[in-house]
Design a protein around this motif. Structure first.
Motif, PDB file in Angstrom:
ATOM      1  N   PRO A 320      16.443 -27.138 -15.625  1.00 37.07           N
ATOM      2  CA  PRO A 320      17.287 -26.092 -16.224  1.00 37.07           C
ATOM      3  C   PRO A 320      17.930 -25.222 -15.146  1.00 37.07           C
ATOM      4  N   THR A 321      18.677 -25.862 -14.251  1.00 35.05           N
ATOM      5  CA  THR A 321      19.335 -25.134 -13.178  1.00 35.05           C
ATOM      6  C   THR A 321      20.715 -24.678 -13.641  1.00 35.05           C
ATOM      7  N   ASP A 322      21.560 -24.257 -12.716  1.00 30.96           N
ATOM      8  CA  ASP A 322      22.870 -23.738 -13.096  1.00 30.96           C
ATOM      9  C   ASP A 322      23.980 -24.699 -12.703  1.00 30.96           C
ATOM     10  N   LYS A 323      25.199 -24.349 -13.079  1.00 28.83           N
ATOM     11  CA  LYS A 323      26.357 -25.203 -12.817  1.00 28.83           C
ATOM     12  C   LYS A 323      26.571 -25.426 -11.334  1.00 28.83           C
ATOM     13  N   ALA A 324      26.292 -24.410 -10.514  1.00 25.27           N
ATOM     14  CA  ALA A 324      26.483 -24.521  -9.063  1.00 25.27           C
ATOM     15  C   ALA A 324      25.596 -25.613  -8.474  1.00 25.27           C
ATOM     16  N   HIS A 325      24.490 -25.917  -9.155  1.00 24.96           N
ATOM     17  CA  HIS A 325      23.580 -26.956  -8.680  1.00 24.96           C
ATOM     18  C   HIS A 325      23.584 -28.165  -9.608  1.00 24.96           C
ATOM     19  N   GLN A 326      24.719 -28.376 -10.261  1.00 25.46           N
ATOM     20  CA  GLN A 326      25.014 -29.601 -11.013  1.00 25.46           C
ATOM     21  C   GLN A 326      24.008 -29.858 -12.135  1.00 25.46           C
ATOM     22  N   ASN A 327      23.814 -28.837 -12.966  1.00 22.18           N
ATOM     23  CA  ASN A 327      22.863 -28.976 -14.067  1.00 22.18           C
ATOM     24  C   ASN A 327      23.290 -30.004 -15.101  1.00 22.18           C
ATOM     25  N   SER A 328      24.577 -30.338 -15.158  1.00 17.22           N
ATOM     26  CA  SER A 328      25.042 -31.308 -16.153  1.00 17.22           C
ATOM     27  C   SER A 328      24.861 -32.754 -15.707  1.00 17.22           C
ATOM     28  N   VAL A 329      24.506 -32.968 -14.443  1.00 13.35           N
ATOM     29  CA  VAL A 329      24.356 -34.332 -13.925  1.00 13.35           C
ATOM     30  C   VAL A 329      23.047 -34.943 -14.412  1.00 13.35           C
ATOM     31  N   ASP A 330      23.131 -36.125 -15.002  1.00 17.59           N
ATOM     32  CA  ASP A 330      21.950 -36.871 -15.422  1.00 17.59           C
ATOM     33  C   ASP A 330      21.498 -37.728 -14.245  1.00 17.59           C
ATOM     34  N   ILE A 331      20.413 -37.342 -13.603  1.00 16.61           N
ATOM     35  CA  ILE A 331      19.987 -38.003 -12.367  1.00 16.61           C
ATOM     36  C   ILE A 331      19.164 -39.257 -12.652  1.00 16.61           C
ATOM     37  N   ILE A 332      18.699 -39.432 -13.871  1.00 19.18           N
ATOM     38  CA  ILE A 332      17.832 -40.574 -14.180  1.00 19.18           C
ATOM     39  C   ILE A 332      18.489 -41.905 -13.843  1.00 19.18           C
ATOM     40  N   ASP A 333      19.787 -42.034 -14.050  1.00 14.85           N
ATOM     41  CA  ASP A 333      20.441 -43.310 -13.768  1.00 14.85           C
ATOM     42  C   ASP A 333      21.313 -43.271 -12.514  1.00 14.85           C
ATOM     43  N   LYS A 334      21.127 -42.236 -11.673  1.00 18.57           N
ATOM     44  CA  LYS A 334      21.927 -42.115 -10.451  1.00 18.57           C
ATOM     45  C   LYS A 334      21.184 -42.725  -9.264  1.00 18.57           C
ATOM     46  N   PRO A 335      21.896 -43.465  -8.398  1.00 19.24           N
ATOM     47  CA  PRO A 335      21.241 -44.078  -7.236  1.00 19.24           C
ATOM     48  C   PRO A 335      20.784 -43.038  -6.223  1.00 19.24           C
ATOM     49  N   ARG A 336      19.547 -43.169  -5.783  1.00 18.26           N
ATOM     50  CA  ARG A 336      18.983 -42.289  -4.760  1.00 18.26           C
ATOM     51  C   ARG A 336      18.185 -43.145  -3.778  1.00 18.26           C
ATOM     52  N   SER A 337      18.034 -42.652  -2.556  1.00 15.82           N
ATOM     53  CA  SER A 337      17.257 -43.373  -1.552  1.00 15.82           C
ATOM     54  C   SER A 337      15.814 -43.526  -2.027  1.00 15.82           C
ATOM     55  N   THR A 338      15.272 -44.737  -1.901  1.00 20.42           N
ATOM     56  CA  THR A 338      13.992 -45.058  -2.534  1.00 20.42           C
ATOM     57  C   THR A 338      12.772 -44.577  -1.772  1.00 20.42           C
ATOM     58  N   GLY A 339      12.921 -44.265  -0.483  1.00 15.30           N
ATOM     59  CA  GLY A 339      11.725 -43.914   0.279  1.00 15.30           C
ATOM     60  C   GLY A 339      10.727 -45.060   0.232  1.00 15.30           C
ATOM     61  N   SER A 340       9.476 -44.740  -0.059  1.00 14.98           N
ATOM     62  CA  SER A 340       8.404 -45.757  -0.067  1.00 14.98           C
ATOM     63  C   SER A 340       8.136 -46.336  -1.452  1.00 14.98           C
ATOM     64  N   ILE A 341       8.966 -45.998  -2.416  1.00  8.25           N
ATOM     65  CA  ILE A 341       8.640 -46.351  -3.802  1.00  8.25           C
ATOM     66  C   ILE A 341       8.706 -47.852  -4.063  1.00  8.25           C
TER      67      ILE A 341
END
Length: 783
Positions: A320-341
């Motif tokens: 529940p962040t604000d617009k300045a920190h992209q609260n509308s972005v759905d990160i569940i399906d966004k590509p991110r660096s996997t690290g050790s996962i």
């Protein structure tokens, strides 16, 4: 029939006119009465509202429901059309009274319309209220009565009646004015909504309160008089207040709403979400967000899947962040660096292929692959660790060594079989860094993969050791859908059941966050196979865990990719993971898939299949494919004198006096680090002075790595610091002689460290021990 035909023949024109009129009557009503855009609405698996997106025309107009709440139905009929279930679409008595009153006043003050006629009027927007238009409505109303049942007509009215402002329909109105489902409204609330469509612009909640109250109470009094409600209910109802302003609609799963709107815009979708679990997870995310934002970490996403049904139970796309920190972005399906996962997938792949056993020793020493120099998170080395420990401790160097041994292309093939959509390049593009975060993936695909692995294991044990051929299917969030796992087969889809089970056994040993580290001492705690990941630069923190029944995935970071100190999987994501698991029903641990496993004799020290000279062994279950692994390579048969203090051979001792003993021996570099963590490790005894010894490769460089580029640091005075060369020798008591580019620079004994100050450029370091064994090393010095 004959007379009818004869009549038509004698009256052709009249018959034609009648047929035309009947045809016009039949086709006069449009097939679809309402074409207005509707809001996108999602509900939970128990049909509770999770959220809605306003319709394209700016109206809160929910898609038509399939029924009307009984209280509202009673109120609207009593207020608008008492004879609704008796008339054919129009009420002659009401029309006559309205006509008489309008003629006497000279203006149209009373409509006399039935609910059916009002449905027609609502569908014919913008039409003037003339007598001719009333006639059209009457004709169309009778036609509508032929097409639909009374309940369907009433449902049309309830779904499209105006309720003031931009609120249309009973469902939207009940949420906007009373913040609850229409089926949960009181009599007073239902009566309030029943009188609103009669003059929505005049009697708007928050305005004209006196008139609205009078109309509502008049209706309640009528309900009391006809026995619909009793005296107590009537008194309590008239004491209720009126709505003052619209409520905002629930936003319990806003990012799932966005996801749903992409495929089902303007529809009502019943999802698989468990509303209680969703709300509790939202609360957990909010608490952690409030803490993490102090460290400028603003975004969190959580996904919970049911392993058996592959249904989405919780979907938190962002904090529940604000617009300045992209609260509308759905990160569940966004590509991110996997690290050790991705490490558990490599471990499972190597087990599946029969290239490693759970306890096989893997080298953990400073290693360089070309220009790639992986390091452990704590920047220390164990010399050698068991494969399952390398996974549970998430040690980078052993895992990269495993990937190098297994083959990058082979592992990449397994990852493609998992259908990770963000792997868009070939294996060589990623290189060995693939296993440490060089690739990208998303929470949806990763949770899907873990759920599929868990389901594979469950199904194998439940279906006479057979596999389904479509385990790695997409999770579902629409309750109308169901997962097709395909057909049963004796062939695995990706990993066999034993490899998955052994992988989970290792993941179960991962150290939990500090607040949960004593979990195993509590009876109520459940066993969870879980893994964390941290991307390079502390940009992404992951934690994904699975039980027999559920998968929970957590990502923490910043949507814009900004890294932050402390953004580490075990610190930022894992606590959320375990708090969510605490909300879920406890699960039993996975059953062992015996039909895919073998019980074999294992060397305790090395983890390999025991050779004939292994001194300590135990029976363990391994994956069936592991039977092709080599016997223990680290136990050697050594020849000792009677005191067992020295090695001997036939050059100095009679065969009858030689004792043969099994000895656990690691290569020199591994032994150098291994003995610091394992005080019971015993190096080989030296050869007796009178013996002629034969020795293989006795020494290895600790630092620097082969063909590495070294940048010499400067001190505060601007002077260049020396380079410290380090060598491990299997017999440290021997003297070593050091050369740089064939120039002798000195010797060492016991501790083999040599400080040099080389010039810029390429150099060859040569080390020779007193027995004549030689070691060469190429380095590049850069300023």
């Amino acid at each position: 029939m004959h007379r009818l035909i004869h009549f038509f023949k004698r009256n052709k024109i009249k018959s034609l006119v009648v047929l035309i009129l009947l045809g016009a009557y039949y086709f006069c009503l449009p097939k679809t009465l309402f074409k207005d855009p509707t809001a996108t609405v999602i509900t939970s698996q128990s049909n509770e509202l999770l959220g809605a997106l306003i319709a394209d025309d700016g109206q809160w107009r929910f898609p038509a429901n399939d029924s009307v709440p009984e209280k509202f139905k009673t109120c609207i009929l009593q207020f608008e059309d008492e004879y609704f279930y008796k008339h054919p679409g129009f009420n002659p008595v009401s029309i006559f009274k309205a006509l008489k009153g309008n003629l006497s006043s000279g203006t149209i003050k009373r409509g006399g319309s039935t609910l059916t006629q009002q449905v027609i009027r609502l569908s014919r927007k913008g039409q003037s209220r003339t007598y001719f238009e009333k006639l059209k409505e009457l004709i169309l109303a009778t036609r509508l009565e032929f097409r639909l049942s009374k309940d369907d007509i009433l449902n049309l009215y309830a779904s499209h009646a105006p309720f003031g402002g931009n609120v249309v329909g009973i469902d939207a109105a009940s949420w906007r004015y009373f913040n609850r489902n229409a089926y949960n409204l009181s009599w007073a609330e239902s009566a309030t909504l029943a009188v609103l469509p009669n003059a929505p612009s005049l009697i708007y909640p928050g305005k004209n309160q006196i008139r609205l109250l009078e109309k509502r109470n008049r209706l309640l009094k009528k309900l009391h008089k006809n026995g619909t409600i009793d005296e107590l209910t009537y008194k309590l109802s008239i004491a209720e207040g009126l709505p003052q302003k619209p409520y905002p609609l629930p936003q319990i799963a806003p990012h799932l709403l966005q996801k749903t709107a992409k495929k089902h815009k303007g529809k009502r979708v019943k999802t698989t979400v468990n509303i209680a679990l969703q709300e509790q997870t939202n609360s957990i995310v909010k608490q952690h967000y409030n803490r993490l934002k102090q460290n400028e970490i603003y975004n969190i996403s959580v996904l919970v899947l049911d392993v058996k049904t592959r249904e989405v139970l919780t979907y938190v796309g962002n904090s529940p962040t604000d617009k300045a920190h992209q609260n509308s972005v759905d990160i569940i399906d966004k590509p991110r660096s996997t690290g050790s996962i991705l490490k558990p997938f490599l471990y499972a792949a190597m087990l599946d292929a029969g290239d490693v056993l759970p306890n096989t020793l893997i080298a953990d020493v400073p290693t360089q692959f070309g220009s790639y120099h992986p390091e452990n998170y704590n920047q220390t080395y164990d010399g050698a660790v068991h494969a399952n420990e390398a996974l549970s401790r998430s040690l980078n160097v052993p895992i990269v060594n495993m990937l190098q041994e297994f083959g990058l292309d082979r592992f990449y093939h397994y990852l493609k079989a998992l259908q990770l959509k963000d792997l868009k390049y070939n294996a060589n593009h990623y290189g060995l860094s693939l296993i440490l975060g060089g690739a990208e993936s998303n929470l949806w695909d990763l949770c899907k993969s873990y759920a599929a692995m868990s389901s594979t294991l469950n199904h194998f044990n439940a279906n006479s050791s057979q596999y389904f051929n479509n385990e790695f299917c997409q999770p579902i969030y629409n309750s109308k859908q169901s997962v097709d796992f395909g057909k049963l087969s004796t062939e695995k889809e990706v990993f066999d059941a034993a490899s998955i089970y052994l992988t989970y056994e290792s993941m179960k040993q991962v150290n939990r966050p500090q607040s949960d580290e004593s979990w195993e001492y509590y009876d109520s705690s459940q066993e969870i196979a879980w893994k964390t990941g941290t991307s390079f630069g502390f940009r992404d923190a992951w934690a994904i865990g699975t039980t027999k029944d559920y998968v929970v995935g957590v990502w923490v970071g910043n949507a814009d990719g900004e890294g932050r100190p402390g953004l580490v999987g075990v610190q930022a994501a894992a606590p959320i993971l375990f708090e969510v698991f605490d909300l879920l029903p406890k699960s039993d641990w996975f059953a062992m898939p015996y039909d895919e496993m073998l019980e074999v004799n294992i060397c305790k020290k090395s983890g390999y299949r025991a050779s004939s000279i292994c001194d300590e062994t135990e029976m363990r279950y391994i994956q069936a494919s592991g039977k092709k692994t080599e016997p223990c390579p680290y136990h050697k048969l050594v020849h000792l004198d009677a005191s067992e203090q020295f090695q001997v051979n036939t050059s100095c001792e009679a065969i009858s006096n030689i004792k043969n003993k099994s000895w656990f021996i690691l290569p020199p570099l591994q032994a150098y680090y291994f003995k610091t963590k394992n005080p019971f490790y015993k190096p080989l005894p030296p050869y007796r002075a009178d013996c002629t010894e034969s020795i293989g490769t006795p020494m290895e460089f600790i630092y620097p790595n082969q063909q590495s580029t070294i940048y010499l640091p400067k001190d505060f005075d601007g002077n260049i610091n020396e380079l410290i060369l380090k060598v491990a020798h299997s017999k440290p008591e021997l003297e070593l002689y050091w050369y740089v580019d064939s120039e002798y620079i000195g010797s060492t004994k016991d501790i083999h460290d040599m400080a040099i100050l080389p010039s810029s450029g390429n150099h060859i370091i040569t080390v020779i021990d007193e027995l004549g064994n030689e070691l060469k090393h190429k380095i590049t010095i850069s300023e």
